[in-house]
Design a protein around this motif. Structure first.
Motif, PDB file in Angstrom:
ATOM      1  N   PHE A   1      -6.792   0.571  -7.326  1.00 28.24           N
ATOM      2  CA  PHE A   1      -5.920   1.036  -6.243  1.00 28.24           C
ATOM      3  C   PHE A   1      -4.663   1.716  -6.778  1.00 28.24           C
ATOM      4  O   PHE A   1      -4.003   2.466  -6.062  1.00 28.24           O
ATOM      5  CB  PHE A   1      -5.527  -0.150  -5.350  1.00 28.24           C
ATOM      6  CG  PHE A   1      -4.659   0.243  -4.179  1.00 28.24           C
ATOM      7  CD1 PHE A   1      -5.103   1.162  -3.239  1.00 28.24           C
ATOM      8  CD2 PHE A   1      -3.385  -0.302  -4.018  1.00 28.24           C
ATOM      9  CE1 PHE A   1      -4.305   1.529  -2.162  1.00 28.24           C
ATOM     10  CE2 PHE A   1      -2.582   0.056  -2.942  1.00 28.24           C
ATOM     11  CZ  PHE A   1      -3.045   0.969  -2.009  1.00 28.24           C
TER      12      PHE A   1
ATOM     13  N   ASP B   1      -3.108  -5.280 -10.954  1.00 32.98           N
ATOM     14  CA  ASP B   1      -4.282  -5.335 -10.087  1.00 32.98           C
ATOM     15  C   ASP B   1      -3.905  -5.038  -8.640  1.00 32.98           C
ATOM     16  O   ASP B   1      -2.755  -5.220  -8.262  1.00 32.98           O
ATOM     17  CB  ASP B   1      -4.919  -6.726 -10.194  1.00 32.98           C
ATOM     18  CG  ASP B   1      -5.672  -6.869 -11.514  1.00 32.98           C
ATOM     19  OD1 ASP B   1      -6.311  -5.874 -11.905  1.00 32.98           O
ATOM     20  OD2 ASP B   1      -5.598  -7.936 -12.130  1.00 32.98           O
TER      21      ASP B   1
ATOM     22  N   GLY C   1       0.843  -2.221   0.324  1.00 31.05           N
ATOM     23  CA  GLY C   1       0.014  -2.517  -0.843  1.00 31.05           C
ATOM     24  C   GLY C   1       0.736  -3.406  -1.826  1.00 31.05           C
ATOM     25  O   GLY C   1       1.914  -3.721  -1.674  1.00 31.05           O
ATOM     26  N   PRO C   2      -0.001  -3.806  -2.878  1.00 29.23           N
ATOM     27  CA  PRO C   2       0.520  -4.802  -3.816  1.00 29.23           C
ATOM     28  C   PRO C   2       1.648  -4.261  -4.688  1.00 29.23           C
ATOM     29  O   PRO C   2       1.663  -3.084  -5.025  1.00 29.23           O
ATOM     30  CB  PRO C   2      -0.701  -5.129  -4.688  1.00 29.23           C
ATOM     31  CG  PRO C   2      -1.526  -3.891  -4.641  1.00 29.23           C
ATOM     32  CD  PRO C   2      -1.340  -3.325  -3.266  1.00 29.23           C
ATOM     33  N   CYS C   3       2.573  -5.114  -5.065  1.00 26.79           N
ATOM     34  CA  CYS C   3       3.608  -4.718  -6.019  1.00 26.79           C
ATOM     35  C   CYS C   3       3.000  -4.769  -7.414  1.00 26.79           C
ATOM     36  O   CYS C   3       1.819  -5.069  -7.588  1.00 26.79           O
ATOM     37  CB  CYS C   3       4.825  -5.631  -5.903  1.00 26.79           C
ATOM     38  SG  CYS C   3       4.579  -7.286  -6.574  1.00 26.79           S
TER      39      CYS C   3
ATOM     40  N   SER D   1       0.902  -8.129  -9.291  1.00 23.34           N
ATOM     41  CA  SER D   1      -0.420  -8.682  -8.980  1.00 23.34           C
ATOM     42  C   SER D   1      -1.286  -8.635 -10.224  1.00 23.34           C
ATOM     43  O   SER D   1      -1.460  -7.584 -10.823  1.00 23.34           O
ATOM     44  CB  SER D   1      -1.058  -7.852  -7.859  1.00 23.34           C
ATOM     45  OG  SER D   1      -2.357  -8.311  -7.581  1.00 23.34           O
TER      46      SER D   1
ATOM     47  N   ARG E   1      -1.946   4.084  -4.912  1.00 23.04           N
ATOM     48  CA  ARG E   1      -0.611   3.590  -4.556  1.00 23.04           C
ATOM     49  C   ARG E   1       0.429   4.597  -5.039  1.00 23.04           C
ATOM     50  O   ARG E   1       1.405   4.885  -4.350  1.00 23.04           O
ATOM     51  CB  ARG E   1      -0.378   2.216  -5.188  1.00 23.04           C
ATOM     52  CG  ARG E   1       0.941   1.581  -4.801  1.00 23.04           C
ATOM     53  CD  ARG E   1       0.951   0.107  -5.163  1.00 23.04           C
ATOM     54  NE  ARG E   1       2.219  -0.529  -4.868  1.00 23.04           N
ATOM     55  CZ  ARG E   1       3.243  -0.617  -5.712  1.00 23.04           C
ATOM     56  NH1 ARG E   1       3.144  -0.069  -6.907  1.00 23.04           N
ATOM     57  NH2 ARG E   1       4.358  -1.235  -5.370  1.00 23.04           N
TER      58      ARG E   1
END
Lengths: 153, 341, 226
Positions: B181, B177, C159-161, C164, B185
């Protein structure tokens, strides 16, 4: 009460709306309750401060009871629930200090429950009988050094 | 990368790059170094993988458990004639250490690097450790590219001599999550300089197809080679654990049911009731099914547009790689002659 | 504000050691608000130490006093006399308060009664959460007012790894993923494109990595004559 020493002291913090009135009623009904209990009227058990209880033990009380309204019946809505949590916190502190946590207990007693009030006091007397007197008390034979709080306070 | 490819020049000249540039469906496999100083373990595992993949990823203290270093194990692989992909995380090293380690890795003959954030140290065997995370994986990619293409350190100072020319890899977890995105990414990592991508384990083909559709709509498959992560499941318990506890891993229930089905002859008995031989037979049946499932997944993935290869993660089960590669029709591996300059 | 919590009682007892006269010093600011070291906690701890030491056969003289702020010299001046009369000061201030006492009373042995935990806020009654890592170079303007340095377990900037999941961090399901929070806010505010930009490596010199920090404001300094 057999087995309980004459100088036993139980401090009861009683809500004026319920337990305090119950104690009064017990008197009115001529119900006998042990004379060792010192009743302190508070406006709500929500006013019961952790420090009040600690102070009582430091001054030598053998047990402390906190008596408030029945769950859901607090005059200030949730003062008695706050008291439950504070009594739990005092139990933690007592264990930490080295005293038995059973020496404090929360009760819920409505103004008409005179006999329940008497039973609550007797229950605390039983606890003291089992545990013995508060070892912090002055001139207590088990107290290793007869050092008293006056000078340390 | 686009300009490098257009000029026919390799960015690194690694075997993995050559295989991908030649348009072959690439196969990489993972090798976990030992929790010891025993180089023989690496040589043994290398023997299991030799000939079945184009390059071998060597994990960098995976799941934050201390193991032989990726570069140390990589040096052994180079001597053994296999091509390593050095995994480099941001957890244990700051920008100084990463750059100096990469210079050393290149000097020792390593040509591929996979840039990762790294599992948090609380999972591993030194949860009391201080982590680093001086830079993140996107910045790490950028740093490796700067070393290679601008011959400069992260601080801007020029290198005093030859530059490390790495084929730069990055990871993406398509189902972690926020899911919307993830393709973006991936785009950030490619923009930062990633030449190839290895994804987290894929078991859910429709979900991966949806991810790839978004990747294609962003044109990312034309800017980097995307290798789908696959791996054999060892048992229903392992599958359930991964499904429930590992972020970003989707395992359809029907796959778990197939594994359970395989173990049916031994079902209904508790662990203590089974003999050692029965347990072994059940384990073999599960493993066989796990390998079959993995082969089927690869066959599906081969048909997805924009996927340039697979990355086989047979965690502490390197023996599974050969039957998977053979079963998927990806054996023998191509030998690619360098393109004319 | 600064969030702290009291050390375990056993550790406090061993820090006090054999000292006979103990002064518990509370602090009336941050640690009062987080119920770790205000006047009430100081009084409770002092009473607890008195009782425990008495039960132990080694009664200590433990008193308590609370100052408005342990981290300012003028407030410490007010307790100079009490401090000089004891063997040890048990500070219930944050790490700054303990050091201020040590610096202000060079001859006094001071020990901490709290563990200074983080910079944060009370999320609800009885729950405090971290919000700032004091990195010295605020990037909240780039991250929708949610700090990835303090609230992402890996302090990531881009941004997230991959850890998450369902809004939680891989480290612990009790930790909300900082980048999910940033993503959600940017999305709600129509600024998602800010996430597509690559943020360069952070300059950690402004953080603790540059050594102990100091700010000097010439406009506020008193002239030497004063």
């Amino acid at each position: 009460m057999s087995g309980v020493k004459e100088d036993t002291q139980i401090v009861a913090f009683c809500c004026q709306y319920c337990a305090y009135a119950a104690a009064d009623l017990a008197g009115g009904l001529r119900l006998q309750y042990p004379p060792e209990v010192k009743i302190i009227q508070i406006p709500c058990t929500g006013k019961m401060d952790i420090l009040y209880a600690l102070q009582a033990f430091e001054e030598g009380a053998d047990a402390v009871m906190v008596a408030g309204c029945l769950p859901g019946d607090c005059h200030f809505l949730e003062g008695n629930y706050n008291a439950i949590r504070r009594v739990e916190r005092v139990k933690d502190l007592l264990r930490m200090i080295g005293l038995e946590s059973q020496r404090i207990k929360m009760f819920h007693i409505s103004s008409s429950m005179a006999s329940q009030f008497v039973r609550a006091v007797e229950e605390m007397l039983d606890v003291v009988e089992q545990l013995g007197p508060n070892p912090l008390r002055a001139n207590h034979p088990e107290n290793p050094k007869e050092m008293i709080s006056e000078e340390t306070r | 990368m686009a300009e490098a490819m257009a000029s026919n020049g390799y960015v690194s000249g690694s075997n993995l790059e050559k295989v991908l540039r030649a348009g072959h469906f690439a196969v990489t496999a993972e090798l976990g170094p030992p929790q010891s100083a025993d180089g023989e373990v690496i040589r043994k595992k290398a023997g299991l993988l030799r000939g079945f993949c184009d390059a071998v990823n060597i994990t960098d203290n995976q799941t934050a458990i201390v193991r032989m270093s990726s570069i140390g194990a990589g040096a052994i692989l180079v001597r053994e004639g296999l091509e390593p992909v050095i995994q480099m995380t941001c957890r244990d090293r700051n920008r100084l250490a990463i750059q100096s380690d990469l210079l050393g890795a290149y000097a020792l003959g390593m040509r591929n690097v996979l840039c990762l954030t790294g599992d948090h140290q609380t999972f591993g065997n030194h949860p009391q450790a201080k982590n680093v995370f001086d830079i993140d994986s996107v910045q790490l990619i950028q740093m490796v590219k700067t070393l290679r293409d601008e011959r400069a350190f992260q601080c801007g100072d020029p290198l005093k001599g030859s530059e490390p020319r790495f084929f730069i890899g990055a990871a993406e977890s398509p189902f972690a999550d926020p899911v919307e995105f993830r393709p973006y990414r991936l785009g950030k990592k490619i923009k930062a300089g990633a030449n190839f991508i290895q994804t987290q384990l894929v078991f859910d083909i429709p979900a991966f197809e949806a991810f790839m559709e978004k990747v294609r709509s962003l044109g990312l498959h034309q800017q980097a080679y995307i290798l789908a992560g696959v791996g054999p499941l060892k048992s229903p318990a392992m599958a359930k654990y991964m499904k429930e506890s590992v972020p970003g891993i989707l395992i359809p229930d029907e796959l778990i049911q197939r594994l359970e089905e395989a173990g049916k002859p031994w079902a209904g008995k508790s662990k203590d009731e089974l003999t050692k031989e029965e347990k072994k037979a059940r384990s073999e049946a599960w493993k066989q099914t796990g390998i079959e499932i993995c082969i089927e997944l690869i066959q599906h993935i081969l048909r997805i547009e924009g996927v340039a290869g697979v990355h086989i993660m047979a965690i502490e089960w390197e023996e599974a790689v050969a039957p998977i590669v053979k079963g998927a029709g990806l054996y023998p591996r191509p030998v690619v002659e360098p393109l004319p300059a | 504000m600064i969030i702290a919590e009291q050390k375990p009682f056993e550790e406090i007892k061993s820090l006090v050691g054999a000292a006979q006269k103990v002064l518990v010093v509370g602090c009336g600011t941050c640690v009062t608000v987080c119920f770790a070291g205000g006047s009430r906690e100081a009084a409770i701890l002092a009473a607890s130490l008195r009782m425990a030491s008495k039960l132990n056969g080694d009664p200590k003289e433990v008193s308590d006093v609370t100052v408005q702020r342990q981290c300012e010299w003028e407030y410490l001046d007010s307790i100079a006399e009490q401090v000089s009369a004891v063997d040890v000061v048990l500070s219930l201030g944050c790490g700054i308060g303990v050091q201020a006492i040590a610096e202000h009373f060079p001859k006094t042995w001071v020990v901490p009664g709290l563990n200074t935990a983080f910079l944060g806020l009370p999320a609800e009654q009885g729950v405090w959460v971290e919000r700032c890592a004091a990195c010295g170079d605020c990037i909240l303007g780039l991250t929708a007012g949610v700090c990835p340095i303090a609230r992402c377990s890996k302090s990531l900037l881009n941004g997230p790894c991959g850890g998450s999941q369902n809004g939680h961090c891989e480290v612990n399901p009790d930790i909300p993923c900082g980048w999910q929070l940033i993503y959600d806010r940017l999305k709600a505010l129509g600024k998602l494109e800010m996430l597509y930009e690559i943020r360069p490596p952070k300059n950690w010199r402004t953080s603790r990595d540059g050594g102990p920090r100091k700010i000097v404001r010439p406009d506020l300094r008193l002239s030497e004559e004063e």
